[in-house]
Design a protein around this motif. Structure first.
Motif, PDB file in Angstrom:
ATOM      1  N   HIS A  91       0.894  -1.161   0.000  1.00 15.97           N
ATOM      2  CA  HIS A  91       0.000   0.000   0.000  1.00 15.97           C
ATOM      3  C   HIS A  91       0.937   1.216   0.000  1.00 15.97           C
ATOM      4  O   HIS A  91       1.609   1.457  -0.969  1.00 15.97           O
ATOM      5  CB  HIS A  91      -0.920  -0.059   1.214  1.00 15.97           C
ATOM      6  CG  HIS A  91      -1.883  -1.225   1.139  1.00 15.97           C
ATOM      7  ND1 HIS A  91      -1.480  -2.535   1.207  1.00 15.97           N
ATOM      8  CD2 HIS A  91      -3.225  -1.258   0.995  1.00 15.97           C
ATOM      9  CE1 HIS A  91      -2.535  -3.340   1.091  1.00 15.97           C
ATOM     10  NE2 HIS A  91      -3.615  -2.588   0.959  1.00 15.97           N
ATOM     11  N   ASP A  92       1.011   1.995   1.042  1.00 15.44           N
ATOM     12  CA  ASP A  92       2.106   2.954   1.185  1.00 15.44           C
ATOM     13  C   ASP A  92       3.138   2.408   2.169  1.00 15.44           C
ATOM     14  O   ASP A  92       4.339   2.469   1.923  1.00 15.44           O
ATOM     15  CB  ASP A  92       1.585   4.319   1.647  1.00 15.44           C
ATOM     16  CG  ASP A  92       0.953   5.101   0.505  1.00 15.44           C
ATOM     17  OD1 ASP A  92       1.546   5.119  -0.590  1.00 15.44           O
ATOM     18  OD2 ASP A  92      -0.136   5.665   0.690  1.00 15.44           O
ATOM     19  N   MET A 110      -1.455  -2.562   7.126  1.00 17.85           N
ATOM     20  CA  MET A 110      -1.131  -1.953   5.847  1.00 17.85           C
ATOM     21  C   MET A 110      -1.752  -0.562   5.868  1.00 17.85           C
ATOM     22  O   MET A 110      -2.932  -0.423   6.204  1.00 17.85           O
ATOM     23  CB  MET A 110      -1.696  -2.767   4.683  1.00 17.85           C
ATOM     24  CG  MET A 110      -1.102  -4.152   4.547  1.00 17.85           C
ATOM     25  SD  MET A 110       0.651  -4.075   4.131  1.00 17.85           S
ATOM     26  CE  MET A 110       1.056  -5.812   4.074  1.00 17.85           C
ATOM     27  N   ARG A 112      -2.498   3.216   3.985  1.00 19.07           N
ATOM     28  CA  ARG A 112      -2.552   4.134   2.862  1.00 19.07           C
ATOM     29  C   ARG A 112      -2.560   5.551   3.416  1.00 19.07           C
ATOM     30  O   ARG A 112      -3.299   5.857   4.372  1.00 19.07           O
ATOM     31  CB  ARG A 112      -3.819   3.891   2.039  1.00 19.07           C
ATOM     32  CG  ARG A 112      -3.981   4.810   0.839  1.00 19.07           C
ATOM     33  CD  ARG A 112      -3.007   4.490  -0.266  1.00 19.07           C
ATOM     34  NE  ARG A 112      -3.319   3.215  -0.909  1.00 19.07           N
ATOM     35  CZ  ARG A 112      -2.478   2.569  -1.699  1.00 19.07           C
ATOM     36  NH1 ARG A 112      -1.274   3.066  -1.923  1.00 19.07           N
ATOM     37  NH2 ARG A 112      -2.837   1.426  -2.265  1.00 19.07           N
ATOM     38  N   ASP A 128      -7.881  -2.134  -1.809  1.00 19.14           N
ATOM     39  CA  ASP A 128      -6.927  -2.117  -0.697  1.00 19.14           C
ATOM     40  C   ASP A 128      -7.379  -3.036   0.438  1.00 19.14           C
ATOM     41  O   ASP A 128      -6.569  -3.735   1.059  1.00 19.14           O
ATOM     42  CB  ASP A 128      -6.742  -0.688  -0.166  1.00 19.14           C
ATOM     43  CG  ASP A 128      -5.825   0.149  -1.039  1.00 19.14           C
ATOM     44  OD1 ASP A 128      -5.067  -0.434  -1.825  1.00 19.14           O
ATOM     45  OD2 ASP A 128      -5.862   1.386  -0.924  1.00 19.14           O
ATOM     46  N   SER A 131      -6.788  -6.626  -0.654  1.00 18.27           N
ATOM     47  CA  SER A 131      -5.358  -6.944  -0.651  1.00 18.27           C
ATOM     48  C   SER A 131      -4.852  -7.178   0.763  1.00 18.27           C
ATOM     49  O   SER A 131      -4.136  -8.148   1.040  1.00 18.27           O
ATOM     50  CB  SER A 131      -4.584  -5.798  -1.308  1.00 18.27           C
ATOM     51  OG  SER A 131      -3.200  -6.012  -1.222  1.00 18.27           O
ATOM     52  N   PHE A 139      -6.249  -3.120   7.425  1.00 25.80           N
ATOM     53  CA  PHE A 139      -6.036  -2.001   6.522  1.00 25.80           C
ATOM     54  C   PHE A 139      -6.374  -0.697   7.236  1.00 25.80           C
ATOM     55  O   PHE A 139      -7.461  -0.541   7.788  1.00 25.80           O
ATOM     56  CB  PHE A 139      -6.894  -2.150   5.268  1.00 25.80           C
ATOM     57  CG  PHE A 139      -6.825  -0.959   4.355  1.00 25.80           C
ATOM     58  CD1 PHE A 139      -5.603  -0.459   3.919  1.00 25.80           C
ATOM     59  CD2 PHE A 139      -7.981  -0.308   3.931  1.00 25.80           C
ATOM     60  CE1 PHE A 139      -5.531   0.645   3.085  1.00 25.80           C
ATOM     61  CE2 PHE A 139      -7.925   0.786   3.094  1.00 25.80           C
ATOM     62  CZ  PHE A 139      -6.693   1.262   2.677  1.00 25.80           C
TER      63      PHE A 139
END
Length: 331
Positions: A91-92, A110, A112, A128, A131, A139
């Motif tokens: 992601h980022d 993860m 973003r 996202d 994933s 996330f």
């Protein structure tokens, strides 16, 4: 510790191994250690490395040719200073469990990174979420505001469970008053017990447009010279969102959840499972291809939290619905 900036890559020689093994910085690249821009700037700012020709300001200026770099750096620094090991990821960033690092532990989150004015595309959010779920991670979205403060949200798909609401009232006949539908029915009728309509007076019940469409489709309601197609056109004249709203309303009702207007909360529906006197969810419906400002999402989540409800965004693609929950968390 000397670092080199060559061909857009920042690396440290064999002596950099200690940064990786002890603190989880960088990634081994042969005999050298490769650093991301965020890692390099962080270490340079703390005098952990030296980079010929660069100090913190000049490196930050060069790396900021990427307009998203500084927000990523601010989040990287925040996570590091909270005691987590963080690395760039699919992601980022990916963030390890507290006290763990690459090689000896597992990543937990993860993340973003967004800015407060960014537009959020929910198709991308769903990608996202999927994933992160496939990798068995949580996330998160980290939002950097204009004063460089960071707010974290856990974002996940939410499966609406089946409630216990009554869903099959007796058949009724309604009257069309302009764009409104009124049912003549005494108090405590099966329609009212199933939480359809709002009392106009002792003899009459006023139905909302989604309620009318639902009852017409299920052939519980009959209106002279009016079917679901004609009433859809009538409703759309006043409400351009009625199509996506009705898809969500129907889904909630089919799951024996009670959906009532949430206008006072700035959203489409407040939702009751049928077991509680207070609604548990706020739901906002929209077509899947639409974007929503992060600032609107932030206000929605804060308001929902203040009234002890979950905030769900219902992304509608034809008759398929994905419920996405945003919940503010502390790291």
């Amino acid at each position: 510790m000397k670092a080199e900036f060559t061909d857009g890559k920042i690396t440290i020689g064999p002596e950099g191994k200690a940064l990786y093994t002890n603190s989880g910085y960088g990634r081994p690249a042969g005999k050298r250690l490769s650093l991301s821009g965020e890692e390099a700037l962080y270490l340079l700012g703390r005098d952990k490395i030296e980079l010929d020709g660069y100090d913190f300001d000049t490196l930050a200026s060069e790396l900021s040719a990427d307009p998203k770099f500084m927000r990523r750096f601010l989040l990287y620094r925040d996570i590091r200073e909270r005691g987590y090991v963080i690395q760039t990821g699919p992601h980022d960033f990916r963030v390890f469990r507290r006290g763990e690092k690459p090689g000896t532990g597992r990543s937990q989150f993860m993340i973003r990174v967004l800015a407060e004015r960014d537009l959020v595309g929910f198709n991308e959010v769903l990608d996202d979420i999927a994933s992160a779920k496939n990798m068995r991670k949580q996330f998160l979205v980290g939002v950097v505001d204009d004063e460089d403060e960071i707010t974290y949200y856990e974002v996940k798909s939410n499966e609406i469970t089946e409630g216990v609401a009554e869903n099959s009232p007796a058949e009724v006949t309604g009257m069309l008053y302009g764009r409104s539908v009124v049912i003549k029915t005494p108090p405590e009728s099966s329609l009212e017990k199933a939480w359809f309509g709002t009392r106009l007076d002792k003899e009459r019940l006023l139905l909302s447009p989604p309620e009318v469409l639902y009852l017409l489709e299920r052939e519980i309601l009959k209106i002279r010279d009016t079917d679901i197609s004609s009433f859809s056109e009538i409703a759309a004249e006043e409400d351009h969102e009625i199509e996506s709203k009705y898809v969500v309303y129907k889904d909630l009702r089919d799951k024996k959840q009670i959906a009532r207007t949430a206008y006072k909360f700035g959203h489409h529906f407040r939702v009751y499972s049928g077991e509680k006197k207070h609604s548990e969810l706020l739901v906002h419906a929209f077509p899947s291809e639409e974007f929503m400002p992060m600032s609107v999402i932030s206000r929605s989540v804060r308001l929902a939290h203040s009234v002890r409800k979950k905030m769900l965004f219902a992304s509608v693609e034809r008759n398929n619905i994905e419920y996405i929950e945003f919940a503010r968390i502390k790291m």
